[in-house]
Design an enzyme around this catalytic site. Structure first.
Site, PDB file in Angstrom:
ATOM      1  N   GLY A  14       0.830  -1.212   0.000  1.00 44.04           N
ATOM      2  CA  GLY A  14       0.000   0.000   0.000  1.00 44.04           C
ATOM      3  C   GLY A  14       0.858   1.252   0.000  1.00 44.04           C
ATOM      4  N   ALA A  18      -0.893   5.675   4.980  1.00 45.46           N
ATOM      5  CA  ALA A  18      -0.420   4.760   6.031  1.00 45.46           C
ATOM      6  C   ALA A  18       0.853   4.046   5.586  1.00 45.46           C
ATOM      7  CB  ALA A  18      -1.511   3.751   6.382  1.00 45.46           C
ATOM      8  N   GLY A  19       0.835   3.528   4.349  1.00 46.33           N
ATOM      9  CA  GLY A  19       1.991   2.777   3.847  1.00 46.33           C
ATOM     10  C   GLY A  19       3.223   3.668   3.723  1.00 46.33           C
ATOM     11  N   PHE A 117     -15.391  20.904  12.389  1.00 46.59           N
ATOM     12  CA  PHE A 117     -15.766  19.672  11.695  1.00 46.59           C
ATOM     13  C   PHE A 117     -16.734  18.892  12.572  1.00 46.59           C
ATOM     14  CE2 PHE A 117     -14.420  17.017   8.093  1.00 46.59           C
ATOM     15  CZ  PHE A 117     -13.903  18.001   7.272  1.00 46.59           C
ATOM     16  N   GLN A 237     -19.416   3.530   7.476  1.00 46.14           N
ATOM     17  CA  GLN A 237     -19.894   4.914   7.552  1.00 46.14           C
ATOM     18  C   GLN A 237     -20.460   5.436   6.231  1.00 46.14           C
ATOM     19  OE1 GLN A 237     -17.078   8.522   8.065  1.00 46.14           O
ATOM     20  NE2 GLN A 237     -18.290   8.397   9.919  1.00 46.14           N
ATOM     21  N   HIS A 239     -21.324   8.951   4.557  1.00 42.36           N
ATOM     22  CA  HIS A 239     -21.101  10.391   4.692  1.00 42.36           C
ATOM     23  C   HIS A 239     -22.364  11.091   4.198  1.00 42.36           C
ATOM     24  CE1 HIS A 239     -19.456  14.361   4.008  1.00 42.36           C
ATOM     25  NE2 HIS A 239     -18.300  14.016   4.534  1.00 42.36           N
ATOM     26  N   LEU A 249     -17.810  12.958  -3.165  1.00 42.02           N
ATOM     27  CA  LEU A 249     -17.894  13.612  -1.861  1.00 42.02           C
ATOM     28  C   LEU A 249     -17.877  15.135  -1.928  1.00 42.02           C
ATOM     29  CD1 LEU A 249     -17.808  12.563   1.144  1.00 42.02           C
ATOM     30  CD2 LEU A 249     -15.543  13.546   1.175  1.00 42.02           C
ATOM     31  N   GLU A 252     -17.182  17.704   4.465  1.00 39.03           N
ATOM     32  CA  GLU A 252     -17.831  18.270   5.641  1.00 39.03           C
ATOM     33  C   GLU A 252     -17.296  19.675   5.912  1.00 39.03           C
ATOM     34  OE1 GLU A 252     -18.296  15.081   8.545  1.00 39.03           O
ATOM     35  OE2 GLU A 252     -17.592  16.530  10.009  1.00 39.03           O
ATOM     36  N   ARG A 283     -21.447  12.090  11.566  1.00 35.60           N
ATOM     37  CA  ARG A 283     -21.988  11.672  10.268  1.00 35.60           C
ATOM     38  C   ARG A 283     -23.110  10.662  10.366  1.00 35.60           C
ATOM     39  NH1 ARG A 283     -16.025  11.282   7.470  1.00 35.60           N
ATOM     40  NH2 ARG A 283     -15.818  13.536   7.242  1.00 35.60           N
ATOM     41  N   HIS A 349     -18.759   5.658   2.644  1.00 30.69           N
ATOM     42  CA  HIS A 349     -17.535   6.451   2.742  1.00 30.69           C
ATOM     43  C   HIS A 349     -16.362   5.753   3.417  1.00 30.69           C
ATOM     44  CE1 HIS A 349     -15.253  10.119   2.775  1.00 30.69           C
ATOM     45  NE2 HIS A 349     -15.196  10.180   4.084  1.00 30.69           N
ATOM     46  N   ARG A 391     -16.730   6.940  12.774  1.00 26.99           N
ATOM     47  CA  ARG A 391     -15.524   7.777  12.764  1.00 26.99           C
ATOM     48  C   ARG A 391     -15.889   9.258  12.647  1.00 26.99           C
ATOM     49  NH1 ARG A 391     -12.421  10.277   8.817  1.00 26.99           N
ATOM     50  NH2 ARG A 391     -13.312   9.247   6.985  1.00 26.99           N
ATOM     51  N   SER A 396      -9.377  10.086  10.177  1.00 24.62           N
ATOM     52  CA  SER A 396      -8.708   9.010   9.445  1.00 24.62           C
ATOM     53  C   SER A 396      -7.300   9.435   9.052  1.00 24.62           C
ATOM     54  CB  SER A 396      -9.484   8.606   8.200  1.00 24.62           C
ATOM     55  OG  SER A 396      -8.722   7.648   7.488  1.00 24.62           O
TER      56      SER A 396
HETATM   57  C1  LIG Z   1     -13.298  11.432  -1.074  1.00 28.46           C
HETATM   58  C2  LIG Z   1     -12.724  11.173   0.295  1.00 28.46           C
HETATM   59  C3  LIG Z   1     -12.430  12.261   1.126  1.00 28.46           C
HETATM   60  C4  LIG Z   1     -11.899  12.034   2.392  1.00 28.46           C
HETATM   61  N1  LIG Z   1     -11.603  13.105   3.198  1.00 28.46           N
HETATM   62  C5  LIG Z   1     -11.030  12.898   4.406  1.00 28.46           C
HETATM   63  C6  LIG Z   1     -10.635  13.990   5.235  1.00 28.46           C
HETATM   64  O1  LIG Z   1     -10.770  15.158   4.870  1.00 28.46           O
HETATM   65  N2  LIG Z   1     -10.079  13.715   6.431  1.00 28.46           N
HETATM   66  C7  LIG Z   1      -9.885  12.446   6.873  1.00 28.46           C
HETATM   67  O2  LIG Z   1      -9.366  12.262   7.960  1.00 28.46           O
HETATM   68  N3  LIG Z   1     -10.229  11.385   6.098  1.00 28.46           N
HETATM   69  C8  LIG Z   1     -10.782  11.585   4.883  1.00 28.46           C
HETATM   70  N4  LIG Z   1     -11.115  10.504   4.101  1.00 28.46           N
HETATM   71  C9  LIG Z   1     -10.720   9.157   4.535  1.00 28.46           C
HETATM   72  C10 LIG Z   1      -9.234   8.959   4.321  1.00 28.46           C
HETATM   73  O3  LIG Z   1      -8.798   9.715   3.229  1.00 28.46           O
HETATM   74  C11 LIG Z   1      -8.868   7.499   4.068  1.00 28.46           C
HETATM   75  O4  LIG Z   1      -9.466   6.677   5.028  1.00 28.46           O
HETATM   76  C12 LIG Z   1      -7.349   7.312   4.166  1.00 28.46           C
HETATM   77  O5  LIG Z   1      -6.695   8.234   3.336  1.00 28.46           O
HETATM   78  C13 LIG Z   1      -6.921   5.902   3.821  1.00 28.46           C
HETATM   79  O6  LIG Z   1      -5.518   5.861   3.761  1.00 28.46           O
HETATM   80  P1  LIG Z   1      -4.756   4.471   3.627  1.00 28.46           P
HETATM   81  O7  LIG Z   1      -3.307   4.784   3.576  1.00 28.46           O
HETATM   82  O8  LIG Z   1      -5.245   3.553   4.662  1.00 28.46           O
HETATM   83  O9  LIG Z   1      -5.266   3.881   2.224  1.00 28.46           O
HETATM   84  P2  LIG Z   1      -5.283   4.477   0.733  1.00 28.46           P
HETATM   85  O10 LIG Z   1      -4.849   5.882   0.658  1.00 28.46           O
HETATM   86  O11 LIG Z   1      -6.612   4.120   0.176  1.00 28.46           O
HETATM   87  O12 LIG Z   1      -4.165   3.626   0.012  1.00 28.46           O
HETATM   88  C14 LIG Z   1      -4.310   2.240  -0.223  1.00 28.46           C
HETATM   89  C15 LIG Z   1      -3.088   1.748  -0.943  1.00 28.46           C
HETATM   90  O13 LIG Z   1      -3.123   0.332  -0.994  1.00 28.46           O
HETATM   91  C16 LIG Z   1      -2.761  -0.100  -2.271  1.00 28.46           C
HETATM   92  N5  LIG Z   1      -3.414  -1.408  -2.475  1.00 28.46           N
HETATM   93  C17 LIG Z   1      -4.698  -1.745  -2.264  1.00 28.46           C
HETATM   94  N6  LIG Z   1      -4.902  -3.040  -2.556  1.00 28.46           N
HETATM   95  C18 LIG Z   1      -3.713  -3.533  -2.955  1.00 28.46           C
HETATM   96  C19 LIG Z   1      -3.261  -4.807  -3.391  1.00 28.46           C
HETATM   97  N7  LIG Z   1      -4.070  -5.861  -3.488  1.00 28.46           N
HETATM   98  N8  LIG Z   1      -1.967  -4.943  -3.737  1.00 28.46           N
HETATM   99  C20 LIG Z   1      -1.103  -3.887  -3.675  1.00 28.46           C
HETATM  100  N9  LIG Z   1      -1.469  -2.673  -3.261  1.00 28.46           N
HETATM  101  C21 LIG Z   1      -2.760  -2.498  -2.902  1.00 28.46           C
HETATM  102  C22 LIG Z   1      -3.230   0.982  -3.209  1.00 28.46           C
HETATM  103  O14 LIG Z   1      -2.457   0.967  -4.385  1.00 28.46           O
HETATM  104  C23 LIG Z   1      -2.962   2.230  -2.378  1.00 28.46           C
HETATM  105  O15 LIG Z   1      -1.648   2.672  -2.582  1.00 28.46           O
HETATM  106  C24 LIG Z   1     -11.647  10.717   2.828  1.00 28.46           C
HETATM  107  C25 LIG Z   1     -11.940   9.641   1.992  1.00 28.46           C
HETATM  108  C26 LIG Z   1     -12.493   9.868   0.749  1.00 28.46           C
HETATM  109  C27 LIG Z   1     -12.836   8.676  -0.100  1.00 28.46           C
END
Ligand SMILES: Cc1cc2nc3c(=O)[nH]c(=O)nc-3n(C[C@H](O)[C@H](O)[C@H](O)COP(=O)(O)OP(=O)(O)OC[C@H]3O[C@@H](n4cnc5c(N)ncnc54)[C@H](O)[C@@H]3O)c2cc1C
Length: 582
Positions: A14, A18-19, A117, A237, A239, A249, A252, A283, A349, A391, A396
């Site tokens: 990922g 986070a990654g 928020f 969740q 939204h 989206l 908020e 939410r 969401h 949440r 997040s």
């Molecule tokens: C439109 C939108 C707006 C948002 N706004 C906010 C906000 O303002 N504030 C807030 O706190 N949160 C917000 N959120 C939530 C937040 O953005 C996400 O929960 C968070 O960014 C997730 O981060 P992550 O690193 O866990 O995963 P992601 O950023 O989703 O990254 C996942 C990674 O995993 C990789 N991956 C997935 N499956 C595989 C696989 N099988 N093999 C290899 N790689 C894989 C993908 O390539 C990607 O790089 C929002 C979400 C959305 C959808």
């Protein structure tokens, strides 16, 4: 084709927030990041509204208030030891991002600007507080770019467009992963001392969703198939403000800047449901309120949406603080939000549930929190659990960075203390057989072709009807049947493209299996949980039931592919459960 073998001490799966945060914490060590997307296309980049931290730049604020809001917002299901870490470490995390060059929006005297928020309050619920740190409505984009640039600077090794299909476990330890290179269809075995899953959410199980196409729950499903339970999957969740019919989206932050929700009778209906926080209630509460209004025929013109009204705000506020959503609305709806209200409906969401971990990102596999050595998880795919049953917005981005970094730190220790585990013999076998079966394909019993799109559309539509904001036993039981049938039919799926190079047909077929597994665990958890808490709202059990249900669910996969549920206790440290009023 024989698989190619690689060896790294740590494999991060990922390239989202986070990654990348974990990889940066491990910089200079033997680590590889695998990502099915090019990292800066990860969903983190779409986060709009902001990242919550009690900096107190605009008014008094304290991490204890942030902690309280998060626990109350979670409907008391969050683990409070983890929430305390989230709220405390949020502050240093935002400052670290600033030092790495993230261009936050600023106050006139140059401090990081903050806005209100949903659910974030001062003095334990008295009134909204300005806690969300933002870069216009592109906060996630800025975070992702900043982290990626730092990774490039520190020469982190990336394998982009590698789709992980299997988790390898040998002698009770995680030993690596198997991945498909999307570019050329080859299989790769990554032998590792430790693996971190940071693969994001599974919003694509629903038809109307804010989530990008890639959010198919891969990490959750791969872990589940390998015997790891999934925690609290029933809590999904919605939204409140997705663009009508499209689900895109509208942050908020639009309500943080003063936007109001209005029904078809011209009423600001949140006055009825949350008299103190109004449009800035959490939410789950607002999404339910919108559904209730729609049911009473109070949608705009009796249709399935309400209005998000920004027209009383100045053009400068709308265009400077919310430039991207202004653009979306102009592009997708042909509406100018400065002059006209925006049609919105709740949109799927965020997955509160996921792979269970402790406060160091270590994956735990039973009610007693036994660690599976070498397996880590962070971000939306994980459940630590800081969000419990619901949440709060902005939490997040904090979660992915705080726990991405903590997982990175513990990984440093783990790889120093342990050798490489043995690899299982023919490590690639499962993935190889699966891909081969899809490539070979076979027609259904009546000679009919079963396509990925057909099964996926049915899943998404039915989940929307039967397992979204309001739920009951009858609908959930029907949905369980639907998922079972779709899983049967998946065995007959055929793909049209038999090529090896960028075979997106194959990728979508693989992702569909992950979606089905995630939906199966959501439905099983929801059917069993006979109460309403946070985002899980059972019309046949409308009250929260702390006596019987103040506990996390753990969904295990049985050998025959069914779900077996167990439960574990919630960590309660500072705040005893109370009635949740806003
Ligand atoms: C439109 C939108 C707006 C948002 N706004 C906010 C906000 O303002 N504030 C807030 O706190 N949160 C917000 N959120 C939530 C937040 O953005 C996400 O929960 C968070 O960014 C997730 O981060 P992550 O690193 O866990 O995963 P992601 O950023 O989703 O990254 C996942 C990674 O995993 C990789 N991956 C997935 N499956 C595989 C696989 N099988 N093999 C290899 N790689 C894989 C993908 O390539 C990607 O790089 C929002 C979400 C959305 C959808």
């Amino acid at each position: 084709m024989a698989a190619t073998y690689h060896q790294y001490e740590v494999v991060v799966v990922g390239g989202g927030g986070a990654g990348l945060m974990a990889a940066l914490t491990l910089r200079g060590r033997d680590v590889a990041v695998l990502s099915k997307l090019y990292p800066v296309r990860s969903h983190t980049g779409t986060a709009q509204g902001g990242i919550g931290a009690a900096l107190g730049n605009m008014e008094e604020d304290h991490w204890e208030w942030h902690m309280f809001d998060t626990v109350k917002g979670s409907d008391y299901l969050a683990d409070q030891d983890a929430v305390e870490i989230l709220a405390r470490e949020a502050v240093e995390t935002v400052l670290e991002l600033e030092h790495w060059g993230l261009p936050f929006s600023r106050t006139p005297d140059g401090k990081i600007a903050q806005r209100p928020f949903g659910g974030h309050t001062r003095e334990y619920g008295k009134a909204p507080v300005r806690r969300s740190c933002y870069a216009a409505d592109r906060t996630g984009h800025m975070i992702l770019q900043t982290l990626y640039q730092q990774c490039i600077r520190h020469q982190v090794k990336f394998f982009n467009e590698f789709l992980v299909l299997d988790l390898l476990i040998e002698s009770g330890r995680v030993a690596g992963v198997v991945a498909l290179s999307i570019a050329d269809g080859s299989l790769h075995v990554f032998h590792a001392k430790a693996v971190l899953f940071a693969t994001g959410g599974c919003g694509r199980i629903y038809q109307i969703t804010s989530n990008a196409h890639a959010l198919t729950g891969d990490g959750m499903a791969v872990a589940w198939r390998a015997g790891v339970p999934l925690e609290d999957m029933e809590f999904f969740q919605f939204h409140p403000t997705g663009i009508y019919r499209m689900g895109i989206l509208i942050t908020e932050g639009a309500r943080g800047e003063g936007g109001k929700l209005i029904n078809g009778r011209g009423e600001r209906f949140m006055e009825k449901y949350a008299p103190t926080l109004l449009d800035l209630a959490p939410r789950d509460i607002i999404s339910r309120s919108i559904y209730l209004e729609l049911r009473q025929g109070h949608g705009i013109g009796g249709k399935g949406y309400v209005h998000l009204d920004l027209t009383h705000l100045s053009r400068e506020v709308i265009e400077e603080k919310l430039p991207d959503i202004t653009d979306f609305v102009r592009t997708y709806l042909g509406i100018d939000p400065v002059k006209e209200p925006i049609p919105v409906q709740p949109t799927a969401h965020y997955a509160m549930g996921g792979i269970p971990t402790d406060i160091w990102g270590r994956v735990v596999v039973d009610e007693k929190n036994r660690v599976l050595p070498g397996f880590y998880s962070a971000g939306e795919v994980a459940c630590v659990s800081v969000h419990g049953a619901n949440r709060l917005g902005t939490n997040s981005l904090v979660d992915i960075l705080v726990f991405g970094r903590r997982a990175g730190r513990d990984l440093v220790r783990y790889v120093a203390e342990n050798d490489f585990p043995p690899l299982p013999p023919r490590a690639e076998e499962n993935a190889e057989q699966w891909v081969a079966r899809l490539r070979a394909g076979r027609s259904g019993s009546a000679g009919r072709r079963t396509t990925v799109a057909e099964l996926r559309d049915t899943l998404q539509r039915e989940m929307m009807d039967k397992a979204s904001v309001f739920r009951d036993e009858k609908l959930l039981a029907e949905m369980k049947e639907v998922v079972g049938e779709l899983q049967q039919r998946y065995q007959e799926v055929t793909i049209q493209d038999r090529g090896r190079v960028f075979n997106t047909d194959l990728v979508e077929a693989l992702e569909l299996a992950f979606l089905l597994d995630c939906a199966q665990t959501v439905v099983a958890g929801a059917l069993a949980r006979q109460e309403s808490r946070g985002a899980h709202s059972r019309e046949d059990f409308p009250k929260r039931d702390d006596q019987n249900w103040l506990k996390h669910s753990l969904a295990y996969r049985t050998p025959s592919g069914q779900v077996e549920l167990k439960y574990k206790s919630v960590s309660i440290t500072r705040f005893q459960p109370q009635e949740r009023k806003y």
